[in-house]
Scaffold this active site. Structure first.
Site, short mmCIF file in Angstrom:
data_model
loop_
_atom_site.label_atom_id
_atom_site.label_comp_id
_atom_site.label_asym_id
_atom_site.label_seq_id
_atom_site.Cartn_x
_atom_site.Cartn_y
_atom_site.Cartn_z
N GLU A 1 44.35 -4.98 -27.19
CA GLU A 1 45.12 -6.21 -27.41
C GLU A 1 45.71 -6.19 -28.82
OE1 GLU A 1 47.01 -9.59 -27.91
OE2 GLU A 1 46.39 -8.84 -25.93
N TYR B 1 54.44 -31.42 -14.80
CA TYR B 1 53.24 -31.54 -13.98
C TYR B 1 52.02 -31.62 -14.89
CZ TYR B 1 53.58 -26.42 -14.68
OH TYR B 1 53.75 -25.17 -15.20
N ASP C 1 54.45 -8.43 -15.84
CA ASP C 1 55.78 -8.54 -16.45
C ASP C 1 56.28 -7.23 -17.02
OD1 ASP C 1 56.14 -11.19 -15.84
OD2 ASP C 1 55.50 -11.94 -17.79
#
Length: 394
Positions: A31, A214, A291
């Site tokens: 990461e 939402y 992605d």
């Protein structure tokens, strides 16, 4: 046991690590940030996403903080007229086997992270941005920007829409800005008038723009986003934007979306980008997912769900794989996922232009097409996407 290196510790990377570890492999997750976390706001999870989460063993934990919505609503942003409402309550859940839910990104990332932390064969390495990789017939070696090297049997690029792994693997140039700017914010629910609260995903469609909102974070916040078809070409990501700027870009609103927009503070701005579907995202011992493999616009609300499906399929095809079979197994993973993920990429583009942003005669044609649709009609239209079970044959 294989040793897999996963570039990226976001939702897709952690889901991949969990899927591979659950199938008996050792995983090192690299990461780039100094902490494993998720930035951003709301995510929608359809039943296909929950099917994947269940197979990963974290479905129940995600549901604890998710808001199970009752409806997906499309309204006219100028008049307030209801265009179409798809119920996603009891009948929908019975048909598709899982609910439709909305969550804050951290409430999806968190359970995946905790599950990985509880597995001895998953090594989570922070502050390890990938610079490059090399591979030969037997191994892959990854070098980070600070000079460390990590060697394994395969590399999975799960490093997002601006993937460093993809850039080297495919060398296919920059992202495609779609010409849409999105402004996002979170509003504490106590600031939202009771009459404006609804257990639904609501989208207000206007000519060349839309607003969607939402509840997330267990109903404690309102996720609010406003999208403008402004021809933007600069790939902006997360730039702070003044409240007054956002309001000035969305005139002539129906009173309800206008009131909601005025509640927003701490706005951030993105220019939406994607890529065309590709036929190849795997070369030998290196592959992509999420992605990095198939970046898509938000309009089908499937980016996270497709990454979760990728992770499960990748784990399945690598189950019991010896090191000598990695190349063939990764090719099988790509073949299993390519058509479906590409179809969703193109659907997301189509929804942005033909469903959410048309004006004039095109908008009237859209309205005429939507109004007669029944609940069953709507469920039939999404069944290929929401009901498809994940697995090696998905």
């Amino acid at each position: 046991m294989l040793h897999a290196i996963v570039a990226g510790g976001g939702i897709g990377g952690l889901a991949t690590a969990l899927a591979l570890a659950n199938n008996g492999h050792r995983v090192t997750v690299l990461e780039r940030q100094d902490v494993f976390t998720e930035v951003g706001a709301g995510i929608q999870i359809a039943p296909n996403g929950f099917h994947a989460l269940n197979l990963l063993g974290v479905g129940a934990a995600v549901r604890e903080r998710a808001v199970l919505v009752d409806e997906l609503r499309l309204l006219d942003a100028l008049t307030g007229e209801r265009l179409v409402v798809m119920p996603v309550g009891e009948r929908y859940r019975a048909r598709f086997g899982e609910p439709y839910a909305v969550v804050h990104r951290r409430d999806l990332h968190g359970p995946l992270l905790r599950a990985c932390q509880n597995i001895a064969d998953v090594d989570l390495v922070k502050g390890a941005a990938v610079r490059e990789f090399t591979q030969d017939a037997d191994r892959v070696t990854v070098t980070t920007t600070d000079g460390r090297t990590f060697t394994g049997d395969l590399l999975v690029g799960a490093d997002g829409i601006r993937s460093t792994v993809r850039a080297q693997l495919l060398d296919d140039g920059p992202l495609r800005p779609c010409g849409h700017t999105i402004y996002r914010t979170l509003v504490p629910m106590e600031r939202v008038p009771q009459r404006l609260r609804r257990n639904a995903v609501t989208l207000w469609a206007g000519p060349g723009w839309h607003i969607v909102h939402y509840p997330v974070a267990g109903g404690e916040q309102l996720n609010l986003a406003a999208v403008l078809d402004d021809g933007a070409t600069e790939a902006v990501a997360g730039r702070p934007t003044a409240h007054e700027t956002v309001l000035s870009r969305f005139p002539d609103l129906d009173p309800t979306p206008g009131e909601l927009l005025r509640l927003g503070e701490d706005w951030r701005e993105w220019v939406l980008c994607d890529r065309d579907p590709v036929d190849v995202w795997t070369r030998d011992r290196v592959t992509l997912m999420g992605d990095a493999a198939h970046p898509m616009l938000q309009y089908a609300a499937q980016g996270a769900c497709q990454a979760l499906e990728d992770a499960v399929v990748l784990g399945d095809v690598l189950a019991n794989a010896p090191a000598g079979d990695v190349t063939d197994r990764l090719a099988k993973y790509e073949e299993s996922r390519r058509e479906r993920a590409g179809r969703v990429q193109l659907l997301a583009r189509e929804m942005g232009t033909e469903l959410y942003h048309p004006a004039g005669e095109q908008a009237r044609a859209r309205d005429a097409m939507l109004r007669p649709l029944t609940e069953d009609d709507l469920h039939d239209k999404v069944s290929w996407l929401h009901a498809t079970p994940v697995g090696a044959g998905a």
